[in-house]
Write a protein that holds these residues in place. Structure first.
Motif, PDB file in Angstrom:
ATOM      1  N   GLU A   6       0.835  -1.207   0.000  1.00 48.36           N
ATOM      2  CA  GLU A   6       0.000   0.000   0.000  1.00 48.36           C
ATOM      3  C   GLU A   6       0.871   1.260   0.000  1.00 48.36           C
ATOM      4  O   GLU A   6       0.623   2.195  -0.767  1.00 48.36           O
ATOM      5  CB  GLU A   6      -0.891  -0.019   1.247  1.00 48.36           C
ATOM      6  CG  GLU A   6      -1.864   1.122   1.338  1.00 48.36           C
ATOM      7  CD  GLU A   6      -2.722   1.000   2.591  1.00 48.36           C
ATOM      8  OE1 GLU A   6      -3.016   2.048   3.181  1.00 48.36           O
ATOM      9  OE2 GLU A   6      -3.095  -0.125   2.969  1.00 48.36           O
ATOM     10  N   GLU A  10       1.169   4.052  -3.092  1.00 50.37           N
ATOM     11  CA  GLU A  10       0.910   5.466  -2.832  1.00 50.37           C
ATOM     12  C   GLU A  10       2.133   6.326  -3.185  1.00 50.37           C
ATOM     13  O   GLU A  10       1.993   7.375  -3.835  1.00 50.37           O
ATOM     14  CB  GLU A  10       0.531   5.666  -1.356  1.00 50.37           C
ATOM     15  CG  GLU A  10       0.138   7.078  -1.018  1.00 50.37           C
ATOM     16  CD  GLU A  10      -1.113   7.551  -1.741  1.00 50.37           C
ATOM     17  OE1 GLU A  10      -1.209   8.762  -2.005  1.00 50.37           O
ATOM     18  OE2 GLU A  10      -1.976   6.724  -2.070  1.00 50.37           O
ATOM     19  N   ARG A  13       2.446   6.458  -7.004  1.00 50.21           N
ATOM     20  CA  ARG A  13       1.431   7.318  -7.612  1.00 50.21           C
ATOM     21  C   ARG A  13       1.768   8.799  -7.400  1.00 50.21           C
ATOM     22  O   ARG A  13       1.576   9.617  -8.303  1.00 50.21           O
ATOM     23  CB  ARG A  13       0.051   7.000  -7.050  1.00 50.21           C
ATOM     24  CG  ARG A  13      -0.498   5.693  -7.607  1.00 50.21           C
ATOM     25  CD  ARG A  13      -1.860   5.371  -7.080  1.00 50.21           C
ATOM     26  NE  ARG A  13      -2.364   4.158  -7.719  1.00 50.21           N
ATOM     27  CZ  ARG A  13      -3.312   3.400  -7.215  1.00 50.21           C
ATOM     28  NH1 ARG A  13      -3.891   3.711  -6.066  1.00 50.21           N
ATOM     29  NH2 ARG A  13      -3.715   2.318  -7.852  1.00 50.21           N
ATOM     30  N   ASN A  14       2.257   9.134  -6.216  1.00 47.14           N
ATOM     31  CA  ASN A  14       2.655  10.523  -5.954  1.00 47.14           C
ATOM     32  C   ASN A  14       3.817  10.938  -6.855  1.00 47.14           C
ATOM     33  O   ASN A  14       3.840  12.051  -7.381  1.00 47.14           O
ATOM     34  CB  ASN A  14       3.033  10.716  -4.487  1.00 47.14           C
ATOM     35  CG  ASN A  14       1.820  10.661  -3.572  1.00 47.14           C
ATOM     36  OD1 ASN A  14       0.696  10.893  -4.000  1.00 47.14           O
ATOM     37  ND2 ASN A  14       2.061  10.339  -2.316  1.00 47.14           N
TER      38      ASN A  14
END
Length: 103
Positions: A6, A10, A13-14
């Motif tokens: 997870e 994240e 993606r950032n």
């Protein structure tokens, strides 16, 4: 979803979002839109694979619980029968009944 996966999704993606905002500036640094797109596809694949693993874990959990219950019953029956046989027969006869250990 595992915490490690997870967090990585994240963070990735950032990074992708930041790269997309500045791809024109970074073009000379060797990062292209194609590389960003490929990274985005890979992150999407990871997310899908992780979702499948979560689904499989949900299916597996009750089956593992059931197996552990059956295992506990088998162990209990084994210990009970072993104790009974050890009480009735001398140690030399235990291997005849599949009891390999000694007192």
């Amino acid at each position: 979803m595992s915490k490690t996966t997870e967090i990585q999704i994240e963070k990735s993606r950032n990074l992708i979002e930041g790269l997309r905002r500045h791809v024109r500036e970074m073009g000379e640094s060797g990062i292209s839109n194609n590389e960003i797109n490929e990274m985005e596809k890979t992150v999407a694949m990871l997310s899908e694979a992780n979702a499948e693993v979560d689904r499989l874990r949900e299916e597996l959990t009750p089956k593992v619980k059931q197996m552990n219950e059956v295992l506990a019953r088998v162990k209990e029956a084994y210990a009970d029968k072993k104790k009974t046989l050890k009480g009735y027969y001398p140690q030399e006869r235990w291997p005849d009944y599949g009891i390999p250990d000694k007192r």
